[in-house]
Design a protein around this motif. Sequence first.
Motif, PDB file in Angstrom:
ATOM      1  N   PRO A 232      63.381  68.704 130.749  1.00  0.00           N
ATOM      2  CA  PRO A 232      62.676  68.632 129.463  1.00  0.00           C
ATOM      3  C   PRO A 232      63.433  67.719 128.498  1.00  0.00           C
ATOM      4  CG  PRO A 232      62.939  70.915 130.184  1.00  0.00           C
ATOM      5  CD  PRO A 232      63.798  70.082 131.077  1.00  0.00           C
ATOM      6  N   SER A 233      62.702  66.886 127.791  1.00  0.00           N
ATOM      7  CA  SER A 233      63.332  66.012 126.805  1.00  0.00           C
ATOM      8  C   SER A 233      63.672  66.806 125.549  1.00  0.00           C
ATOM      9  CB  SER A 233      62.386  64.869 126.441  1.00  0.00           C
ATOM     10  OG  SER A 233      61.245  65.376 125.759  1.00  0.00           O
ATOM     11  N   GLU A 234      64.489  66.218 124.694  1.00  0.00           N
ATOM     12  CA  GLU A 234      64.816  66.880 123.424  1.00  0.00           C
ATOM     13  C   GLU A 234      63.556  67.142 122.614  1.00  0.00           C
ATOM     14  OE1 GLU A 234      67.758  64.819 121.205  1.00  0.00           O
ATOM     15  OE2 GLU A 234      69.264  64.861 122.802  1.00  0.00           O
ATOM     16  N   ALA A 235      62.619  66.197 122.649  1.00  0.00           N
ATOM     17  CA  ALA A 235      61.370  66.371 121.905  1.00  0.00           C
ATOM     18  C   ALA A 235      60.557  67.532 122.462  1.00  0.00           C
ATOM     19  CB  ALA A 235      60.557  65.079 121.959  1.00  0.00           C
ATOM     20  N   GLU A 236      60.533  67.676 123.790  1.00  0.00           N
ATOM     21  CA  GLU A 236      59.791  68.781 124.406  1.00  0.00           C
ATOM     22  C   GLU A 236      60.426  70.123 124.068  1.00  0.00           C
ATOM     23  OE1 GLU A 236      57.881  66.909 128.459  1.00  0.00           O
ATOM     24  OE2 GLU A 236      60.055  67.217 128.391  1.00  0.00           O
ATOM     25  N   VAL A 237      61.745  70.178 124.062  1.00  0.00           N
ATOM     26  CA  VAL A 237      62.432  71.419 123.714  1.00  0.00           C
ATOM     27  C   VAL A 237      62.183  71.777 122.248  1.00  0.00           C
ATOM     28  CG1 VAL A 237      64.710  72.482 123.423  1.00  0.00           C
ATOM     29  CG2 VAL A 237      64.193  71.172 125.499  1.00  0.00           C
ATOM     30  N   ASP A 238      62.262  70.772 121.381  1.00  0.00           N
ATOM     31  CA  ASP A 238      62.007  71.011 119.956  1.00  0.00           C
ATOM     32  C   ASP A 238      60.581  71.522 119.724  1.00  0.00           C
ATOM     33  OD1 ASP A 238      62.579  70.620 116.983  1.00  0.00           O
ATOM     34  OD2 ASP A 238      60.877  69.256 117.274  1.00  0.00           O
ATOM     35  N   ARG A 242      59.285  75.201 118.190  1.00  0.00           N
ATOM     36  CA  ARG A 242      58.413  75.289 117.024  1.00  0.00           C
ATOM     37  C   ARG A 242      57.100  76.000 117.355  1.00  0.00           C
ATOM     38  NH1 ARG A 242      56.605  70.673 115.112  1.00  0.00           N
ATOM     39  NH2 ARG A 242      57.325  69.267 116.769  1.00  0.00           N
ATOM     40  N   GLN A 243      56.597  75.793 118.558  1.00  0.00           N
ATOM     41  CA  GLN A 243      55.376  76.480 118.960  1.00  0.00           C
ATOM     42  C   GLN A 243      55.586  77.989 119.033  1.00  0.00           C
ATOM     43  OE1 GLN A 243      54.622  74.332 122.620  1.00  0.00           O
ATOM     44  NE2 GLN A 243      52.862  73.276 121.732  1.00  0.00           N
ATOM     45  N   ILE A 244      56.699  78.386 119.617  1.00  0.00           N
ATOM     46  CA  ILE A 244      56.988  79.818 119.730  1.00  0.00           C
ATOM     47  C   ILE A 244      57.152  80.433 118.350  1.00  0.00           C
ATOM     48  CG2 ILE A 244      58.692  81.494 120.531  1.00  0.00           C
ATOM     49  CD1 ILE A 244      59.209  79.553 122.902  1.00  0.00           C
ATOM     50  N   ALA A 245      57.903  79.762 117.480  1.00  0.00           N
ATOM     51  CA  ALA A 245      58.124  80.283 116.134  1.00  0.00           C
ATOM     52  C   ALA A 245      56.815  80.382 115.362  1.00  0.00           C
ATOM     53  CB  ALA A 245      59.122  79.398 115.387  1.00  0.00           C
ATOM     54  N   ALA A 246      55.982  79.356 115.456  1.00  0.00           N
ATOM     55  CA  ALA A 246      54.712  79.363 114.731  1.00  0.00           C
ATOM     56  C   ALA A 246      53.780  80.451 115.249  1.00  0.00           C
ATOM     57  CB  ALA A 246      54.043  77.989 114.846  1.00  0.00           C
ATOM     58  N   PHE A 247      53.748  80.632 116.555  1.00  0.00           N
ATOM     59  CA  PHE A 247      52.867  81.652 117.121  1.00  0.00           C
ATOM     60  C   PHE A 247      53.359  83.045 116.765  1.00  0.00           C
ATOM     61  CE2 PHE A 247      51.168  84.386 120.458  1.00  0.00           C
ATOM     62  CZ  PHE A 247      49.835  84.027 120.435  1.00  0.00           C
ATOM     63  N   ASP A 248      54.664  83.254 116.795  1.00  0.00           N
ATOM     64  CA  ASP A 248      55.210  84.554 116.400  1.00  0.00           C
ATOM     65  C   ASP A 248      54.867  84.860 114.950  1.00  0.00           C
ATOM     66  OD1 ASP A 248      56.249  84.941 118.908  1.00  0.00           O
ATOM     67  OD2 ASP A 248      58.321  84.416 118.375  1.00  0.00           O
ATOM     68  N   ALA A 249      54.955  83.856 114.077  1.00  0.00           N
ATOM     69  CA  ALA A 249      54.616  84.050 112.660  1.00  0.00           C
ATOM     70  C   ALA A 249      53.132  84.360 112.501  1.00  0.00           C
ATOM     71  CB  ALA A 249      55.002  82.807 111.862  1.00  0.00           C
ATOM     72  N   ALA A 250      52.306  83.650 113.271  1.00  0.00           N
ATOM     73  CA  ALA A 250      50.868  83.895 113.191  1.00  0.00           C
ATOM     74  C   ALA A 250      50.520  85.296 113.674  1.00  0.00           C
ATOM     75  CB  ALA A 250      50.117  82.853 114.018  1.00  0.00           C
ATOM     76  N   THR A 251      51.163  85.718 114.740  1.00  0.00           N
ATOM     77  CA  THR A 251      50.913  87.059 115.276  1.00  0.00           C
ATOM     78  C   THR A 251      51.319  88.131 114.271  1.00  0.00           C
ATOM     79  OG1 THR A 251      51.250  86.267 117.534  1.00  0.00           O
ATOM     80  CG2 THR A 251      51.422  88.631 117.182  1.00  0.00           C
ATOM     81  N   VAL A 276      59.490  75.898 129.358  1.00  0.00           N
ATOM     82  CA  VAL A 276      60.261  74.696 129.028  1.00  0.00           C
ATOM     83  C   VAL A 276      61.675  75.076 128.603  1.00  0.00           C
ATOM     84  CG1 VAL A 276      60.492  72.799 127.366  1.00  0.00           C
ATOM     85  CG2 VAL A 276      58.281  73.250 128.445  1.00  0.00           C
ATOM     86  N   LEU A 277      61.784  76.085 127.740  1.00  0.00           N
ATOM     87  CA  LEU A 277      63.102  76.520 127.274  1.00  0.00           C
ATOM     88  C   LEU A 277      63.910  77.139 128.414  1.00  0.00           C
ATOM     89  CD1 LEU A 277      62.360  78.077 123.758  1.00  0.00           C
ATOM     90  CD2 LEU A 277      63.005  75.729 124.360  1.00  0.00           C
ATOM     91  N   ALA A 278      63.243  77.910 129.278  1.00  0.00           N
ATOM     92  CA  ALA A 278      63.950  78.517 130.404  1.00  0.00           C
ATOM     93  C   ALA A 278      64.481  77.431 131.337  1.00  0.00           C
ATOM     94  CB  ALA A 278      63.017  79.458 131.162  1.00  0.00           C
ATOM     95  N   ARG A 279      63.689  76.396 131.516  1.00  0.00           N
ATOM     96  CA  ARG A 279      64.134  75.308 132.387  1.00  0.00           C
ATOM     97  C   ARG A 279      65.327  74.582 131.780  1.00  0.00           C
ATOM     98  NH1 ARG A 279      61.031  69.922 134.570  1.00  0.00           N
ATOM     99  NH2 ARG A 279      61.928  69.986 136.640  1.00  0.00           N
TER     100      ARG A 279
END
Length: 288
Positions: A232-238, A242-251, A276-279
């Motif tokens: 995974p590239s740095e951009a993919e990890v970033d 952000r996706q996980i954080a945003a979804f957790d906030a939305a939930t 992606v993060l696990a990889r």
Amino acid sequence: MAPVVDPRGRPLRSVLYIPGSKERALEKARDLAADAIIFDLEDAVAAEEKENARAMLAQALAAGGYGSRLKIVRINGFDTRWGRDDAAAFARAAADAILVPKVGTPADLDAVAALVPDLPLWAMMETPAGILNAASIALHPRLQGMVMGTNDLAKDLSARVQPGRAELITGLQLCLLAARSRGLAIVDGVFNAFKDEAGLAVECEQGRNMGFDGKTLIHPAQIETANRVFAPSEAEVDLARRQIAAFDAATSAGQGVAVVDGRIVENLHVATAREVLARAEAIAATAQ
């Protein structure tokens, strides 16, 4: 999304073939940055060297020193006079798996499994019969992964493979579908022009985009490119964070979706982000 590491959590970005008959190559492999090594007793070893290679490889594996790299032994086929002795010799060796060449049906795996009771099996997918039977091969209870043998497949098809590999796409995708339906690891075939770094990068990108876990390699000079492309590239990890954080906030706010960079983020996107993060974490762990 299908798994991007093998069933035991190891990355498989770079899977390097090493001839079992080359003592210097066996020694050098201990210090290479490949995620996995295929110790080859089949195509890379001349007929007159087969038995010596078997003994040399057994000694090298017993000596150890290969670290966290996945150690896979490719034996000769059971249609040769060496195959059964290879299987018996490495049934309880210090290897992680046995790679069976030219698997055409599940019965080919059954024959090896009978002599190798403890180690996982991997299948070389390199014949028209194997490609057409990929779904049933993937169902084998001992199978852990598949390796694309694109050179042999092209030969059997009488194909003139061009950049982009359109001639092989059907075979590659059928095996990917079969592997992913069972949660198996699967790695792409080799890139023959080992001095063509740009060409290798393009083919690695194609394989990564298709969904392969990594690429088989024929030369140590190819390792860095495969490791880079299949990580995974740095951009993919970033983005994943952000996706996980945003979804957790939305939930937490009672909403079922989030928006990141103008795109909807749902459960399936979060699952992909976590993978992606696990990889990335698994790759970082191998570097320690």
